[in-house]
Design an enzyme around this catalytic site. Structure first.
Site, PDB file in Angstrom:
ATOM      1  N   SER A   1      -6.881 -32.727 -11.135  1.00 65.92           N
ATOM      2  CA  SER A   1      -8.352 -31.766 -10.151  1.00 65.92           C
ATOM      3  C   SER A   1      -9.540 -33.146 -10.269  1.00 65.92           C
ATOM      4  O   SER A   1      -9.503 -33.794 -10.437  1.00 65.92           O
ATOM      5  CB  SER A   1      -8.759 -31.619 -11.403  1.00 65.92           C
ATOM      6  OG  SER A   1      -8.185 -30.861 -12.360  1.00 65.92           O
TER       7      SER A   1
ATOM      8  N   ARG B   1      -0.610 -18.012 -21.202  1.00 68.95           N
ATOM      9  CA  ARG B   1      -0.930 -19.474 -21.743  1.00 68.95           C
ATOM     10  C   ARG B   1      -1.270 -19.244 -23.074  1.00 68.95           C
ATOM     11  O   ARG B   1      -1.360 -18.428 -23.859  1.00 68.95           O
ATOM     12  CB  ARG B   1      -2.835 -19.423 -20.373  1.00 68.95           C
ATOM     13  CG  ARG B   1      -3.267 -20.495 -20.974  1.00 68.95           C
ATOM     14  CD  ARG B   1      -4.633 -20.171 -20.284  1.00 68.95           C
ATOM     15  NE  ARG B   1      -4.038 -19.330 -19.034  1.00 68.95           N
ATOM     16  CZ  ARG B   1      -4.469 -21.360 -17.717  1.00 68.95           C
ATOM     17  NH1 ARG B   1      -4.291 -21.816 -18.296  1.00 68.95           N
ATOM     18  NH2 ARG B   1      -3.984 -20.702 -16.684  1.00 68.95           N
TER      19      ARG B   1
ATOM     20  N   ASP C   1     -35.756 -43.142  -7.064  1.00 69.55           N
ATOM     21  CA  ASP C   1     -34.887 -43.900  -7.966  1.00 69.55           C
ATOM     22  C   ASP C   1     -33.507 -44.992  -7.150  1.00 69.55           C
ATOM     23  O   ASP C   1     -33.225 -45.816  -8.087  1.00 69.55           O
ATOM     24  CB  ASP C   1     -34.216 -42.447  -8.529  1.00 69.55           C
ATOM     25  CG  ASP C   1     -33.400 -43.227  -9.873  1.00 69.55           C
ATOM     26  OD1 ASP C   1     -34.097 -43.947 -10.908  1.00 69.55           O
ATOM     27  OD2 ASP C   1     -32.202 -43.104  -9.852  1.00 69.55           O
TER      28      ASP C   1
END
Length: 487
Positions: free
Chosen positions: A93, A234, A455
């Site tokens: 992923s 599943r 920042d």
């Protein structure tokens, strides 16, 4: 990864290794030919290698494929053992090839580890290495072309997944990028894609560019569903069977196992669950054909995977009629009390607003933005600031108390360097179709983008000045088009 993180399931509620292997064997003996270990993240289980080895042995009983889906961060050092145990398919992923955006999206470091896992899988010779990329408009949709280019020299299957609505992921329709749009954009850059023949139960539409080692695919759950050929089942981390990813109905096989039920009793319960598979996604108008139960998506190890189809909904608050007289927007004209104005009776129109601003830096800090030992790094700072601005625009109603929540159709945050000013310039454009304008969203995007630059540069200097933040243009609404008269 949600900002608030996820709530992990207590270990006592998870399937044990022996329970997982018992169910895997049961399904294989009933004709299942593919098992995928998914998540959560499978590699966080201390006994994951034992599980892979146990399931791998089922290849002598009819199992044809053993797969795993992983985020890839802690995978590399375990891959060789998985491969030796029979793992033949690996899905990684990965939603971005930008390490800075990776850290923002996943809320952790580890981009290099993920890429190392992909390289390791290819070096080991794992037959099927896939990259799963969920495409979200305004977040990573511009990186699709980079992922396609990656397949030129890497024999991987990059699969672009349409952004799907699950409970808690704050899905909005305008974030969805249809696969047909992706194909047009890819072919405009790389030329015509060659269609690869898909198997009957594929969830992916596969394509390839001539001469490229890898291929690309599209998982089109939203715009061109594959329900009629879906044959997946599943098992959740806590042992419930789900016959549809979008469905809420679950039956706990774990509880039956722990009540000492026999295999034939478990098979009967599984059969009854499969028979109740609906003809459509939960709450979606999709047609389903017959169920072909030969795959098992199995064993997420850490987080409960009870995922529900959630409709996106926009909420409007009340607002009184506009007045042409000068006034404060969110105050009662008689009492002066703060209030949220009503937009209930307004007609939705297309609205757009643009806001600009800049941050001025001292010379030495500005040079750091342009060069670092001869390497341009301005893109890193500006990319992070761009993503921050986009996210801020979507969160405006959470930051400014009396702003209405809006479904934004388009957000564009642009940042560039201006040598004459020693500044980073920012322009944000926001669009919606609704009952109130998006000036605040544009201003918020510009403000937060510039604060992000501050920042990221504050280690070099704190002597920076953010200035000139203002709306320069708006369209739509009762007042019509408007442009700033300020220089």
């Amino acid at each position: 990864m949600p900002e608030e993180g996820i709530q992990l399931t207590p270990s006592s509620q998870l399937l044990t290794k022996d329970e997982i292997l018992r169910l895997a064997g049961l399904f294989v003996r009933q004709g299942v030919t593919k098992i995928r270990l998914t998540g959560g993240e499978p590699t966080v289980r201390p006994d994951i290698l034992d599980i892979v080895q146990g399931i791998g042995k089922l290849k002598t009983e009819g199992l044809e494929s053993l797969a795993m889906t992983s985020n890839g961060i802690a995978l590399k050092r375990k891959l060789e053992g998985f491969y030796e145990a029979g793992l033949d398919t690996l899905n990684i992923s990965l939603d971005t090839l930008n390490p800075y955006l990776f850290e923002i999206m996943t809320r952790r470091r580890g981009f290099d580890k993920v890429m190392g896992s992909i390289d390791q899988a290819l070096q080991l010779g794992i037959p099927h290495v896939k990259v799963n990329t969920v495409v979200m408009r305004g977040v990573n949709d511009k990186e699709v072309l980079d992922f396609v280019a990656y397949t030129k020299d890497h024999p991987v299957n990059v699969r672009f997944i349409e952004y799907m609505p699950f409970d808690g992921n704050k899905w909005k329709r305008d974030t969805l990028v249809p696969y047909s749009e992706l194909i047009r954009n890819i072919e405009a850059k790389f030329g015509t894609l060659e269609k690869i023949k898909d198997s009957v139960n594929d969830t992916t539409k596969h394509y390839q560019l001539p001469g490229y080692k890898g291929k690309i695919g599209f998982i089109t759950s939203m715009t061109d569903h594959f329900c009629s050929t879906c044959n997946r089942l599943r098992i959740t981390a806590d042992g419930s069977i789900k016959v549809c990813l979008f469905g809420s109905a679950e039956v706990s096989l774990r509880d039956l196992i722990r009540k000492d039920k026999q295999d034939d009793e478990l098979i009967q319960v599984i059969n009854e669950a499969v028979k109740k598979k609906k003809k459509q996604h939960a709450d979606a108008k999709y047609h389903f054909g017959r169920l072909l139960p030969s795959y098992l998506y199995a064993l997420p190890p850490t987080a409960t995977n009870s995922l529900f189809f959630a409709n996106s909904q926009r909420f409007y608050s009340s607002k009184s009629d506009d007045s042409d007289k000068p006034r404060l927007t969110h105050t009662d004209p008689e009492t002066g009390e703060a209030r949220m104005v009503s937009v209930t009776n307004k007609t939705p129109t297309k609205r757009e607003a643009k806001a600009i601003g800049r941050i001025i830096l001292p010379q030495h800090a500005y040079k750091l933005l342009k060069k670092n030992e001869g390497h341009l790094i301005k893109g890193d700072v500006l990319t992070v600031a761009k993503i921050a601005g986009i996210q801020a625009a979507k969160s405006t109603s959470n930051l400014i108390p009396l702003c209405h929540p809006l479904l934004l159709g388009f957000i564009d945050v642009r940042l560039w360097l201006d040598d004459s000013q020693r500044s980073v310039e920012c322009e944000s454009t926001v669009q919606t179709t609704g009952k109130t304008g998006v000036e605040m969203e544009a201003l918020t995007a510009t403000s937060v983008a510039l604060l992000t630059v501050y920042d990221m540069c504050k280690a070099a200097t704190k002597d920076m000045k953010i200035e000139n933040i203002r709306v320069i243009e708006k369209t739509g609404g009762k007042s019509g088009p408007w442009k700033s008269s300020l220089e």
